[in-house]
Design a protein around this motif. Structure first.
Motif, PDB file in Angstrom:
ATOM      1  N   GLU A  31     -33.329  49.928 -32.417  1.00  7.37           N
ATOM      2  CA  GLU A  31     -33.183  49.287 -33.729  1.00  7.37           C
ATOM      3  C   GLU A  31     -34.522  49.098 -34.431  1.00  7.37           C
ATOM      4  O   GLU A  31     -34.590  48.511 -35.507  1.00  7.37           O
ATOM      5  N   GLY A  32     -35.585  49.590 -33.820  1.00  4.25           N
ATOM      6  CA  GLY A  32     -36.899  49.508 -34.458  1.00  4.25           C
ATOM      7  C   GLY A  32     -37.758  48.345 -34.015  1.00  4.25           C
ATOM      8  O   GLY A  32     -38.850  48.131 -34.553  1.00  4.25           O
ATOM      9  N   LYS A  33     -37.307  47.585 -33.026  1.00  4.85           N
ATOM     10  CA  LYS A  33     -38.095  46.456 -32.542  1.00  4.85           C
ATOM     11  C   LYS A  33     -39.249  46.955 -31.659  1.00  4.85           C
ATOM     12  O   LYS A  33     -39.123  47.945 -30.944  1.00  4.85           O
ATOM     13  N   THR A  34     -40.381  46.255 -31.723  1.00  2.00           N
ATOM     14  CA  THR A  34     -41.534  46.611 -30.909  1.00  2.00           C
ATOM     15  C   THR A  34     -41.440  45.954 -29.539  1.00  2.00           C
ATOM     16  O   THR A  34     -40.622  45.051 -29.323  1.00  2.00           O
ATOM     17  N   SER A  37     -33.312  42.113 -19.998  1.00  2.00           N
ATOM     18  CA  SER A  37     -32.353  43.170 -19.724  1.00  2.00           C
ATOM     19  C   SER A  37     -32.981  44.500 -20.121  1.00  2.00           C
ATOM     20  O   SER A  37     -33.444  44.675 -21.244  1.00  2.00           O
ATOM     21  N   GLN A  38     -32.981  45.461 -19.221  1.00  2.00           N
ATOM     22  CA  GLN A  38     -33.595  46.758 -19.514  1.00  2.00           C
ATOM     23  C   GLN A  38     -32.798  47.530 -20.567  1.00  2.00           C
ATOM     24  O   GLN A  38     -33.378  48.110 -21.492  1.00  2.00           O
ATOM     25  N   TYR A  39     -31.477  47.525 -20.430  1.00  2.00           N
ATOM     26  CA  TYR A  39     -30.664  48.212 -21.447  1.00  2.00           C
ATOM     27  C   TYR A  39     -30.687  47.446 -22.759  1.00  2.00           C
ATOM     28  O   TYR A  39     -30.610  48.036 -23.832  1.00  2.00           O
ATOM     29  N   GLY A  40     -30.829  46.144 -22.674  1.00  2.00           N
ATOM     30  CA  GLY A  40     -30.993  45.356 -23.890  1.00  2.00           C
ATOM     31  C   GLY A  40     -32.298  45.692 -24.592  1.00  2.00           C
ATOM     32  O   GLY A  40     -32.358  45.825 -25.814  1.00  2.00           O
ATOM     33  N   ALA A  41     -33.363  45.832 -23.807  1.00  2.00           N
ATOM     34  CA  ALA A  41     -34.672  46.188 -24.353  1.00  2.00           C
ATOM     35  C   ALA A  41     -34.605  47.547 -25.041  1.00  2.00           C
ATOM     36  O   ALA A  41     -35.165  47.745 -26.129  1.00  2.00           O
ATOM     37  N   ASN A  42     -33.901  48.483 -24.417  1.00  2.00           N
ATOM     38  CA  ASN A  42     -33.778  49.818 -25.007  1.00  2.00           C
ATOM     39  C   ASN A  42     -32.969  49.779 -26.299  1.00  2.00           C
ATOM     40  O   ASN A  42     -33.292  50.464 -27.275  1.00  2.00           O
ATOM     41  N   GLY A  43     -31.936  48.945 -26.313  1.00  2.00           N
ATOM     42  CA  GLY A  43     -31.129  48.790 -27.533  1.00  2.00           C
ATOM     43  C   GLY A  43     -31.946  48.196 -28.667  1.00  2.00           C
ATOM     44  O   GLY A  43     -31.846  48.636 -29.825  1.00  2.00           O
ATOM     45  N   MET A  44     -32.774  47.208 -28.358  1.00  2.00           N
ATOM     46  CA  MET A  44     -33.636  46.613 -29.380  1.00  2.00           C
ATOM     47  C   MET A  44     -34.635  47.639 -29.910  1.00  2.00           C
ATOM     48  O   MET A  44     -34.903  47.717 -31.111  1.00  2.00           O
ATOM     49  N   ALA A  45     -35.193  48.448 -28.990  1.00  2.00           N
ATOM     50  CA  ALA A  45     -36.168  49.472 -29.387  1.00  2.00           C
ATOM     51  C   ALA A  45     -35.520  50.499 -30.316  1.00  2.00           C
ATOM     52  O   ALA A  45     -36.137  50.961 -31.282  1.00  2.00           O
ATOM     53  N   GLU A  88     -36.564  54.395 -24.773  1.00  2.00           N
ATOM     54  CA  GLU A  88     -37.469  54.358 -25.925  1.00  2.00           C
ATOM     55  C   GLU A  88     -38.858  53.885 -25.498  1.00  2.00           C
ATOM     56  O   GLU A  88     -39.006  53.082 -24.564  1.00  2.00           O
ATOM     57  N   MET A  89     -39.889  54.363 -26.222  1.00  2.00           N
ATOM     58  CA  MET A  89     -41.270  54.025 -25.891  1.00  2.00           C
ATOM     59  C   MET A  89     -41.515  52.518 -25.884  1.00  2.00           C
ATOM     60  O   MET A  89     -42.187  51.978 -24.993  1.00  2.00           O
ATOM     61  N   GLU A  90     -40.951  51.798 -26.843  1.00  2.00           N
ATOM     62  CA  GLU A  90     -41.194  50.348 -26.915  1.00  2.00           C
ATOM     63  C   GLU A  90     -40.547  49.608 -25.753  1.00  2.00           C
ATOM     64  O   GLU A  90     -41.057  48.586 -25.294  1.00  2.00           O
ATOM     65  N   ALA A  91     -39.427  50.130 -25.268  1.00  2.00           N
ATOM     66  CA  ALA A  91     -38.800  49.533 -24.081  1.00  2.00           C
ATOM     67  C   ALA A  91     -39.677  49.774 -22.855  1.00  2.00           C
ATOM     68  O   ALA A  91     -39.846  48.887 -22.011  1.00  2.00           O
TER      69      ALA A  91
END
Length: 338
Positions: free
Chosen positions: A307-310, A297-305, A90-93
């Motif tokens: 979910e709509g997180k910036t 965590s890179q996969y964590g960052a992608n998971g957050m992104a 995701e872009m935000e990740a």
């Protein structure tokens, strides 16, 4: 004094004063205008350069060619993001990754290594940050290059000049692929405590393809690398302590004590969250997570992104108490001189 002389004296005095004042009156408006114009030009020069990090170059030691290459800072960030995180994320990740990459190199610019050859600031390998040039990425990605690079370039551009700081200083912006559900305290893994590198839950990693993995290690290799002898089949070692991030803190194998990090590094395991089981002439190592576990965590960052997180939400979650700071080339140079 003669009454006829007084008017003549006054006329001479007035004439002298006028003669003295005329040059000043003529020069003043021109000099003021010139001085102001000079300040305006200087201000424009500052404004046009101070809000960009594009005029900084990074001396990167290319391990393959064994030479140092100077790369414009933002081009370097693109090469790191493209090499360290899948472009499909995701872009935000990707933006969060750009911040960690830029922070890492700015910190290194302020505190350069004295051991690298040819005045290099860092290497292009995992010992620092993996970096690939556009030519290398084009060869790797082939027909997908334009699409992927456009996405990477956007993530870097939209965070240009931003780094992560703690109390005004660039942080140690560590990151890794996949957690075991928690990140790790820096002290538990490195032995050094950083107030912003604390263990947090990272449930998004359970969806990572790297979350659970197994590998079979020849028994002879296992024994040789650890300096132990394993006779019976079954669970190998006794876990004496776990870290806050639920990884192995201390384990005893054949009477010898090891930290989880030691086992991971000696056996080149993917994580310090592992179980070891002997089966015949092999030891089966099962791991959860991939990487040291400290920081983002890179996969964590992608998971957050997803979910709509910036990207700001992401870095604030994984790095506690940090600020996103705009740094300019002059800021970096000024700090480097201190």
């Amino acid at each position: 004094m003669n009454k006829n002389v007084r008017p003549i004296v006054w006329i001479i005095l007035i004439f002298a004063i006028v003669i003295l004042l005329i040059p000043t009156l003529l020069v003043l408006p021109f000099s003021s205008k010139h001085e102001l114009k000079g300040k305006e030009v200087k201000l424009k020069a500052i404004t046009s350069h101070e809000h960009s990090t594009s005029d900084l170059a990074v001396a990167v030691y290319r391990t393959g060619e064994k030479k140092t290459e100077k790369v414009p800072l933002e081009d370097y960030i693109q090469g790191v993001v493209a090499s360290e995180m899948p472009a499909e994320f995701e872009m935000e990740a990707l933006k969060a990754q750009a911040l960690t990459a830029r922070t890492f190199v700015v910190k290194r610019l302020l505190h350069p290594s004295t051991t690298l050859p040819n005045h290099a600031v860092l290497t292009d390998s995992i010992s620092d940050q993996v970096y690939k040039s556009k030519a290398e990425l084009k060869k790797q990605w082939g027909k997908d290059y334009d699409r992927k690079m456009k996405k990477i370039a956007r993530a870097v551009k939209e965070t240009q000049g931003e780094i992560l700081t703690y109390k005004g200083e660039p942080i140690t912006a560590s990151f890794f692929s996949t957690s075991n559900g928690y990140t790790e305290n820096s002290k538990d893994y490195w032995g050094s405590s950083y107030p912003y590198l604390k263990s947090v839950k990272s449930p998004w990693d359970l969806d990572s393809p790297k979350y659970v993995q197994q590998e079979a290690i020849p028994l002879s290799t296992f024994e040789q690398k650890l300096g132990v002898t394993i006779e019976n089949d079954g669970v190998v070692g006794t876990v004496e302590a776990k870290t806050e991030g639920n990884r192995i803190g201390k384990i005893v194998i054949d009477g010898k004590k090891f930290t989880g990090r030691e086992i991971r590094e000696k056996l080149q395991l993917r994580s310090a969250d592992f179980t070891l089981i002997k089966k015949g002439d092999k030891v089966i190592a099962s791991t959860r997570g991939y990487g040291h576990g400290v920081g983002m965590s890179q996969y964590g960052a992608n998971g957050m992104a997803k979910e709509g997180k910036t990207y700001k939400d992401i870095v604030s979650y994984y790095y506690k108490g940090v600020s996103i700071t705009n740094y300019t080339p002059s800021d970096i140079r000024a700090m480097a001189k201190k």
